[in-house]
Design an enzyme around this catalytic site. Structure first.
Site, PDB file in Angstrom:
ATOM      1  N   HIS A  11      -7.661  -2.100  -0.949  1.00  0.00           N
ATOM      2  CA  HIS A  11      -8.347  -3.330  -1.354  1.00  0.00           C
ATOM      3  C   HIS A  11      -8.008  -3.599  -2.807  1.00  0.00           C
ATOM      4  O   HIS A  11      -8.246  -2.769  -3.691  1.00  0.00           O
ATOM      5  CB  HIS A  11      -9.860  -3.212  -1.179  1.00  0.00           C
ATOM      6  CG  HIS A  11     -10.591  -4.460  -1.592  1.00  0.00           C
ATOM      7  ND1 HIS A  11     -10.766  -5.540  -0.739  1.00  0.00           N
ATOM      8  CD2 HIS A  11     -11.168  -4.799  -2.763  1.00  0.00           C
ATOM      9  CE1 HIS A  11     -11.423  -6.491  -1.381  1.00  0.00           C
ATOM     10  NE2 HIS A  11     -11.685  -6.068  -2.604  1.00  0.00           N
ATOM     11  N   CYS A  12      -7.448  -4.767  -3.066  1.00  0.00           N
ATOM     12  CA  CYS A  12      -7.011  -5.135  -4.408  1.00  0.00           C
ATOM     13  C   CYS A  12      -7.996  -6.132  -5.010  1.00  0.00           C
ATOM     14  O   CYS A  12      -8.095  -7.265  -4.527  1.00  0.00           O
ATOM     15  CB  CYS A  12      -5.607  -5.731  -4.364  1.00  0.00           C
ATOM     16  SG  CYS A  12      -4.965  -6.160  -6.004  1.00  0.00           S
TER      17      CYS A  12
END
Length: 360
Positions: free
Chosen positions: A170-171
């Protein structure tokens, strides 16, 4: 009075038009705060978008400084060679910047993919699709939040609150998960960010040197030094991160799989999804090499099934078992079709040996 009445009628029609437009727009726009939603959670949802605003402001700042303080200055130069060099640099910069901006936008907007809302992936389903990855007990992997079976390389993201297909990580900088359908855009974002930052740092060094040698206003000097320092820092940082993802891609691994292998101290082991240099690139960037560096979707699969050596062994073992089961069924069927009461088959008598064979 007639004029006042016509004005009221006009306002009523416009109000109905605005209400209908709002009803149509509500189908596509997610409201920030519901009536039963906690204001703290709504504030957290807004705060999660701050990294995107921060990165966008940095990109826009570098663009304005490069074009105004470097590109325009070179175009206005009386030296013809320097002016032509400025045109070439601005053209290359805008191509790289456009590709980076498109990749960044698509990495934010494109969904990474989730488990289909179909009956075969529900937990209560008995004949679920076969997968390679299982729990330590040998049971099927399932998500206790989504109440669905997990395909291979699928993980649940607590930030996005959904199971992501081939989840890499998850960025927060794109406010999205990096998964199966947007990994190419994330990879191209890193690639063009490296090229753009290196290009800015190299080409702007001429203007920085000229500003230091000559009497330059403070504002222009500050902008040039700020952009040069920021571009050098980003080039170094993003290049390391991009090299890490190139290494992961060539080994057919994701960031989560790398972290799991490092936890289990099995980093040197080969990934079960490793199909070779070329096939690993095609699995992430698409089957057509001419579209590898173009930010267009080129996924050839569905994100639910992945080719692996282990899956091939499972398929071969299942085919052997099915063939053995089929042969046994044929044997039982032949025995059942034989007539009742028929004498059993006796082996044919052996021919007597010749005189030569009977002699010692």
């Amino acid at each position: 009075r007639s004029h006042f009445g016509s004005s009221l009628v006009w306002l009523a029609r416009r109000a109905s038009t605005i209400r209908s437009f709002g009803a149509k727009a509500s189908r596509y726009l997610k409201p920030t705060l519901h009536s039963n939603q906690d204001p703290m959670s709504a504030g957290w949802e807004v705060a999660k978008k701050c990294p995107v605003v921060f990165v966008s402001s940095i990109i826009l700042t570098l663009y304005v400084i490069y074009v105004r303080t470097h590109g325009v200055t070179m175009l206005r130069s009386s030296d013809i060679a320097r002016s032509s060099r400025g045109w070439i640099q601005l053209c290359i910069f805008h191509i790289l910047f456009s590709l980076m901006a498109i990749s960044y936008t698509l990495a934010i907007m494109v969904q990474p993919g989730s488990v289909p809302n179909s009956p075969e992936w529900t937990v209560d389903k008995q004949d679920a699709p076969e997968t390679v990855e299982t729990k330590r007990s040998g049971a099927r992997r399932h998500c206790k939040w989504c109440c669905r079976y997990k395909p291979d390389r699928c993980h649940h993201c607590r930030v996005c609150r959904s199971c992501v297909l081939r989840m890499d990580h998850h960025c927060p900088w794109i406010h999205n998960c990096v998964g199966y359908f947007n990994y190419k855009f994330f990879f191209l974002l890193l690639f063009y960010a490296v090229l753009t930052s290196i290009f800015i740092a190299v080409t702007m060094a001429e203007s920085v040197k000229e500003a230091i040698d000559n009497d330059t206003p403070f504002g222009r000097m500050f902008c040039l030094l700020f952009a040069e320092t920021l571009s050098c820092f980003l080039a170094m940082l993003v290049t390391i991160f991009f090299g890490f993802h190139v290494w992961l891609m060539l080994r057919a691994m994701t960031t989560i799989e790398f972290c799991e292998s490092s936890t289990k101290k099995t980093i040197g082991t080969r990934s079960p999804y490793d199909l070779g240099f070329l096939h690993n690139l095609q699995a992430n960037l698409g089957p057509n090499p001419f579209l590898w560096l173009v930010p267009v979707p080129s996924n050839s699969g569905d994100g639910l099934n992945f080719a692996s050596e282990r899956k091939g062994l499972l398929a071969s073992s299942q085919s052997r078992r099915s063939s053995a089961h089929g042969s046994s069924r044929k044997k039982h069927a032949s025995d059942a079709t034989s007539p009742v009461g028929s004498p059993p088959r006796t082996p044919s008598p052996r021919k007597p040996e010749s005189d030569a064979e009977q002699q010692p």
